[in-house]
Enzyme design. Structure first.
Site, PDB file in Angstrom:
ATOM      1  CB  CYS A   8      -2.168  -3.085   5.523  1.00  0.00           C
ATOM      2  SG  CYS A   8      -3.749  -2.223   5.307  1.00  0.00           S
ATOM      3  CG  ASP A  28      -1.905  -1.178   1.225  1.00  0.00           C
ATOM      4  OD1 ASP A  28      -1.951  -1.920   0.226  1.00  0.00           O
ATOM      5  OD2 ASP A  28      -2.584  -1.367   2.240  1.00  0.00           O
ATOM      6  CE  LYS A  78      -3.899  -4.335   0.853  1.00  0.00           C
ATOM      7  NZ  LYS A  78      -4.388  -3.603   2.016  1.00  0.00           N
TER       8      LYS A  78
END
Length: 201
Positions: free
Chosen positions: A114, A15, A81
C-alpha cells in the site's frame, strides 16, 4: 520574513489499524513515528490524509493516533478502501482541494504494497513524495529495504521523520520553530529507539 522550505506539505497515514498490530514488524515503532508526525502536523498546520484497508474486516485506525477524535487531529479525508493505493476518490478529492504539486510525506504499512502503490500514484500525479524510513514497515521486515530501494529509483525521497520536519521548516526564524524544537527534544529518546530498530543497515 522567514519562509518555510516545504510550502505545500501533506501527511499520508496508510492503514495503521488494530488488526495489523500483531502481524507487522515493529508496528509500535511505526505508531511512535506517526504520533510525532501528527504532533508536527498540528504545529505546522499540515493537512492529514488517512486510510483503512477493508475496515469491516481489519478494524479501525489505531485509537492512540486520535484521528478525527475529540481533541485529536482532523483529517482532510479518512477513507476506507479495497484499493491498495490510498488514492481513493475521496482522498483524490481532498488532494485536489489543496491544489497541485504537493509535498506528500508517507507513513504506514505495508511498505511494499500500500505504501509503494500510494507513492507511485502520487508521483504519477506530479507530487513530490517523501517516504519515512522510520515510519513504515511490513509483515516481513525483509520487504522494507527492497521497497524503499524501488521507491528511490522511482523518484521518491526516502528520509527520516526528523530530517523531514527540519526540511519542512527550513529556517529557525519561523514562528513555529521553538515549539517544533520542543517536540524534537521531547521525542529524542523514542526517535533514537525507532531509528535503531527500523533503520538498521
Amino acid at each position: 520574513m522567514a519562509q518555510r522550505r516545504i510550502t505545500k506539505p501533506a501527511l499520508f497515514i496508510c492503514d495503521l489499524q488494530e488488526k495489523f498490530r500483531p502481524a507487522i514488524y515493529e508496528f509500535s515503532k511505526v505508531i511512535t513515528t506517526t504520533q510525532k508526525m501528527l504532533k508536527a502536523s498540528q504545529i505546522l498546520n499540515i493537512p492529514v490524509f488517512a486510510t483503512t484497508q477493508n475496515k469491516e474486516r481489519l478494524g479501525e485506525t489505531c485509537p492512540e493516533l486520535g484521528l478525527d477524535a475529540p481533541g485529536g487531529v482532523k483529517t482532510v479525508a479518512h477513507a476506507d478502501k479495497k484499493l491498495f493505493s490510498m488514492l481513493t476518490p475521496e482522498v483524490r478529492g481532498g488532494i485536489n482541494s489543496l491544489g497541485s504539486n504537493l509535498s506528500c510525506v508517507i507513513v504506514g504499512i505495508e511498505s511494499h504494497i500500500c505504501v509503494t502503490q500510494t507513492a507511485l500514484d502520487l508521483l504519477h500525479d506530479g507530487h513530490k513524495v517523501y517516504v519515512l524510513a522510520d515510519g513504515v514497515s511490513s509483515c516481513n521486515k525483509e520487504e522494507v529495504p527492497i521497497a524503499l530501494a524501488r521507491l528511490r529509483a522511482e523518484g521518491a525521497v526516502v528520509t527520516t521523520s526528523e530530517s523531514w520536519i527540519y526540511e519542512c521548516m527550513g529556517d529557525a526564524a519561523i514562528s513555529e520553530f521553538r515549539e517544533m524544537a520542543g517536540l524534537v527534544k521531547q521525542t529524542n529518546q523514542s526517535t533514537k529507539d525507532v531509528m535503531q530498530t527500523l533503520c538498521k543497515t
